[in-house]
Design a protein around this motif. Sequence first.
Motif, PDB file in Angstrom:
ATOM      1  N   PHE A   1      42.261  46.341  42.478  1.00 32.54           N
ATOM      2  CA  PHE A   1      40.822  46.150  42.283  1.00 32.54           C
ATOM      3  C   PHE A   1      40.053  46.106  43.612  1.00 32.54           C
ATOM      4  CE2 PHE A   1      42.778  44.383  38.440  1.00 32.54           C
ATOM      5  CZ  PHE A   1      42.069  45.072  37.461  1.00 32.54           C
ATOM      6  N   ALA A   2      40.644  46.649  44.663  1.00 32.46           N
ATOM      7  CA  ALA A   2      40.047  46.569  46.006  1.00 32.46           C
ATOM      8  C   ALA A   2      38.660  47.197  46.084  1.00 32.46           C
ATOM      9  CB  ALA A   2      40.981  47.230  47.024  1.00 32.46           C
ATOM     10  N   ASP A   3      38.437  48.276  45.365  1.00 30.63           N
ATOM     11  CA  ASP A   3      37.173  49.000  45.470  1.00 30.63           C
ATOM     12  C   ASP A   3      36.175  48.654  44.366  1.00 30.63           C
ATOM     13  OD1 ASP A   3      38.158  50.364  47.725  1.00 30.63           O
ATOM     14  OD2 ASP A   3      39.110  51.883  46.452  1.00 30.63           O
ATOM     15  N   VAL A   4      36.469  47.605  43.603  1.00 34.13           N
ATOM     16  CA  VAL A   4      35.602  47.218  42.497  1.00 34.13           C
ATOM     17  C   VAL A   4      34.547  46.232  42.997  1.00 34.13           C
ATOM     18  CG1 VAL A   4      35.511  46.081  40.252  1.00 34.13           C
ATOM     19  CG2 VAL A   4      37.422  47.593  40.813  1.00 34.13           C
ATOM     20  N   ALA A   5      33.283  46.557  42.770  1.00 33.33           N
ATOM     21  CA  ALA A   5      32.195  45.720  43.271  1.00 33.33           C
ATOM     22  C   ALA A   5      32.168  44.363  42.576  1.00 33.33           C
ATOM     23  CB  ALA A   5      30.852  46.436  43.083  1.00 33.33           C
ATOM     24  N   GLU A   6      32.246  44.382  41.246  1.00 35.97           N
ATOM     25  CA  GLU A   6      32.271  43.125  40.488  1.00 35.97           C
ATOM     26  C   GLU A   6      33.678  42.911  39.955  1.00 35.97           C
ATOM     27  OE1 GLU A   6      30.028  40.770  36.824  1.00 35.97           O
ATOM     28  OE2 GLU A   6      29.314  42.732  37.467  1.00 35.97           O
ATOM     29  N   GLN A   7      34.405  42.020  40.591  1.00 38.08           N
ATOM     30  CA  GLN A   7      35.796  41.777  40.250  1.00 38.08           C
ATOM     31  C   GLN A   7      35.927  41.207  38.838  1.00 38.08           C
ATOM     32  OE1 GLN A   7      38.859  41.877  42.440  1.00 38.08           O
ATOM     33  NE2 GLN A   7      37.511  43.424  43.329  1.00 38.08           N
ATOM     34  N   PRO A   8      37.018  41.543  38.140  1.00 42.47           N
ATOM     35  CA  PRO A   8      37.231  40.942  36.825  1.00 42.47           C
ATOM     36  C   PRO A   8      37.566  39.459  36.943  1.00 42.47           C
ATOM     37  CG  PRO A   8      39.170  42.180  37.496  1.00 42.47           C
ATOM     38  CD  PRO A   8      38.108  42.468  38.522  1.00 42.47           C
ATOM     39  N   LEU A   9      37.255  38.714  35.906  1.00 46.65           N
ATOM     40  CA  LEU A   9      37.713  37.336  35.834  1.00 46.65           C
ATOM     41  C   LEU A   9      39.237  37.325  35.744  1.00 46.65           C
ATOM     42  CD1 LEU A   9      35.167  36.040  33.162  1.00 46.65           C
ATOM     43  CD2 LEU A   9      35.166  35.431  35.593  1.00 46.65           C
TER      44      LEU A   9
ATOM     45  N   ASP B   1      37.271  49.480  37.613  1.00 41.06           N
ATOM     46  CA  ASP B   1      35.961  48.835  37.498  1.00 41.06           C
ATOM     47  C   ASP B   1      35.559  48.566  36.057  1.00 41.06           C
ATOM     48  OD1 ASP B   1      35.720  51.823  37.569  1.00 41.06           O
ATOM     49  OD2 ASP B   1      33.656  51.341  37.014  1.00 41.06           O
ATOM     50  N   GLU B   2      36.300  49.096  35.084  1.00 39.76           N
ATOM     51  CA  GLU B   2      35.990  48.845  33.674  1.00 39.76           C
ATOM     52  C   GLU B   2      36.688  47.610  33.126  1.00 39.76           C
ATOM     53  OE1 GLU B   2      35.642  52.578  31.159  1.00 39.76           O
ATOM     54  OE2 GLU B   2      36.734  53.368  32.908  1.00 39.76           O
ATOM     55  N   VAL B   3      37.591  47.006  33.896  1.00 37.49           N
ATOM     56  CA  VAL B   3      38.312  45.812  33.439  1.00 37.49           C
ATOM     57  C   VAL B   3      37.436  44.583  33.633  1.00 37.49           C
ATOM     58  CG1 VAL B   3      40.355  44.363  33.762  1.00 37.49           C
ATOM     59  CG2 VAL B   3      40.543  46.856  33.964  1.00 37.49           C
TER      60      VAL B   3
ATOM     61  N   GLY C   1      30.539  39.624  24.520  1.00 39.10           N
ATOM     62  CA  GLY C   1      31.223  39.854  23.261  1.00 39.10           C
ATOM     63  C   GLY C   1      31.990  41.151  23.199  1.00 39.10           C
ATOM     64  N   HIS C   2      31.971  41.938  24.245  1.00 40.20           N
ATOM     65  CA  HIS C   2      32.778  43.156  24.346  1.00 40.20           C
ATOM     66  C   HIS C   2      33.443  43.146  25.706  1.00 40.20           C
ATOM     67  CE1 HIS C   2      33.380  47.245  25.935  1.00 40.20           C
ATOM     68  NE2 HIS C   2      33.839  47.492  24.734  1.00 40.20           N
ATOM     69  N   ALA C   3      34.748  43.413  25.743  1.00 41.06           N
ATOM     70  CA  ALA C   3      35.441  43.375  27.031  1.00 41.06           C
ATOM     71  C   ALA C   3      36.699  44.222  26.996  1.00 41.06           C
ATOM     72  CB  ALA C   3      35.797  41.935  27.412  1.00 41.06           C
ATOM     73  N   VAL C   4      37.021  44.762  28.160  1.00 39.27           N
ATOM     74  CA  VAL C   4      38.306  45.401  28.386  1.00 39.27           C
ATOM     75  C   VAL C   4      39.170  44.399  29.138  1.00 39.27           C
ATOM     76  CG1 VAL C   4      39.537  47.268  29.569  1.00 39.27           C
ATOM     77  CG2 VAL C   4      37.375  47.728  28.393  1.00 39.27           C
ATOM     78  N   VAL C   5      40.367  44.144  28.623  1.00 39.47           N
ATOM     79  CA  VAL C   5      41.220  43.084  29.158  1.00 39.47           C
ATOM     80  C   VAL C   5      42.560  43.668  29.588  1.00 39.47           C
ATOM     81  CG1 VAL C   5      42.273  40.827  28.740  1.00 39.47           C
ATOM     82  CG2 VAL C   5      40.140  41.452  27.563  1.00 39.47           C
ATOM     83  N   GLN C   6      43.039  43.239  30.749  1.00 41.35           N
ATOM     84  CA  GLN C   6      44.370  43.588  31.242  1.00 41.35           C
ATOM     85  C   GLN C   6      45.273  42.372  31.110  1.00 41.35           C
ATOM     86  OE1 GLN C   6      44.690  45.593  35.128  1.00 41.35           O
ATOM     87  NE2 GLN C   6      46.207  44.047  35.727  1.00 41.35           N
ATOM     88  N   VAL C   7      46.458  42.576  30.548  1.00 40.99           N
ATOM     89  CA  VAL C   7      47.410  41.487  30.349  1.00 40.99           C
ATOM     90  C   VAL C   7      48.681  41.811  31.130  1.00 40.99           C
ATOM     91  CG1 VAL C   7      48.752  40.151  28.679  1.00 40.99           C
ATOM     92  CG2 VAL C   7      46.483  41.016  28.052  1.00 40.99           C
ATOM     93  N   ASP C   8      49.029  40.948  32.087  1.00 40.87           N
ATOM     94  CA  ASP C   8      50.184  41.171  32.965  1.00 40.87           C
ATOM     95  C   ASP C   8      51.416  40.427  32.461  1.00 40.87           C
ATOM     96  OD1 ASP C   8      48.433  42.543  34.589  1.00 40.87           O
ATOM     97  OD2 ASP C   8      48.312  40.994  36.144  1.00 40.87           O
ATOM     98  N   ALA C   9      52.567  41.082  32.580  1.00 43.31           N
ATOM     99  CA  ALA C   9      53.847  40.423  32.281  1.00 43.31           C
ATOM    100  C   ALA C   9      54.935  41.066  33.127  1.00 43.31           C
ATOM    101  CB  ALA C   9      54.197  40.550  30.797  1.00 43.31           C
TER     102      ALA C   9
END
Length: 371
Positions: free
Chosen positions: A279-287, A252-254, A347-355
């Motif tokens: 992210f199934a249980d996250v109320a506000e999904q990440p972009l 939920d922090e992503v 202006g502040h974000a936690v980002v996940q980068v997939d590869a």
Amino acid sequence: MPSVITGAEIRTCLGDTTTTFKALVEGVSGVSPLRFHDTAKLNVTHGYQIDDGDVERPRRAAGWLTECVAAAAAQAGLDATTQRVTAIVGTGLRELRSVERFTADGVPVLPEELHFAAAVRAALPGVADVITVSNACSASGHALAIAADLLAADEADAVVVAGCDATTESMLTMIGRVGEEPTTSVRPFDRDRTGVLLGEGAAAVVVQPRGDGPLVLGVGLSCDAHHETAPDVRGIVAAMRDAHERAGITPDEVDLVLAHGTGTALNDPTEASALSEVFADVAEQPLVTGVKGAIGHTSGAAALTSLVLAVESVRAGWVPPNAGLRTAIDEAAGLRLVVDEPAPISGHAVVQVDAFGFGGVNAVCVIEVNP
């Protein structure tokens, strides 16, 4: 312990970091007819190649790498004569194109030029070690994980992490064999996607234990060995959860995900299913967005390229849309895909980068970007 990104630069078919990000926000695609290759023989007509002249110069990938390392090192203020600096270069194919040209046309190449030590030292002469990691399409993500370990073990004062790849006829031949009709653009997560196309590029970041810049919170890895080429949901989910655990965060922090998004029949539904599970249980999904529709699949440079563009997105306050995406596949129905227009981000974000790479070689990075 988090490490700090103190310098970064990329090269893509759309230009350097600034011009690439600007083009992404404006919805520009860098796809164009292939140069230097017999398209009729390959059954591939288009790609996302860097326009660096009408004549194919030797060791193009090495040249872009040198430019990116020099720029990133200058931003970081590196002094390899007084600091312990190591470089790790992730690549899918190294200088395979040089081998192809040597075989077909006799263009000379030395064995040591197939790695990237000379290219890095041309930009940073005093660097202690240059390690080339060939880990398929997640290579530069794996390189970042190694860099984090080196810093945590106090074996370096700074690590230059890089990735690069150029178009090769070997990979083009494989792409041309798996599709009946040539693909003319990459369309990640789209129902009418027709396959992947290669992109060219390089990326370099400098990571240090201290400094000002985005934080690398953690890099999760998995090697599921499920299949030579087909991805596996379980392996991808494992890498995502490993990344979150190492970063000390919960899903939920992503705020934003830079997806691998290759526009292929297997990767897109697999990645979408993995994201939906994590992210199934996250109320506000990440972009969720991806860049391959605009710059192609840059192979070993893909992870770091996405990472640098993620940083640019947060700093600018806008997330570029998924180029080429019109109607999302069913597996992505629950995801907050960025479509048509850029999406605002704080202006502040936690980002996940997939590869993700062939053989189930997966890398997922988590970074934190502040204004």
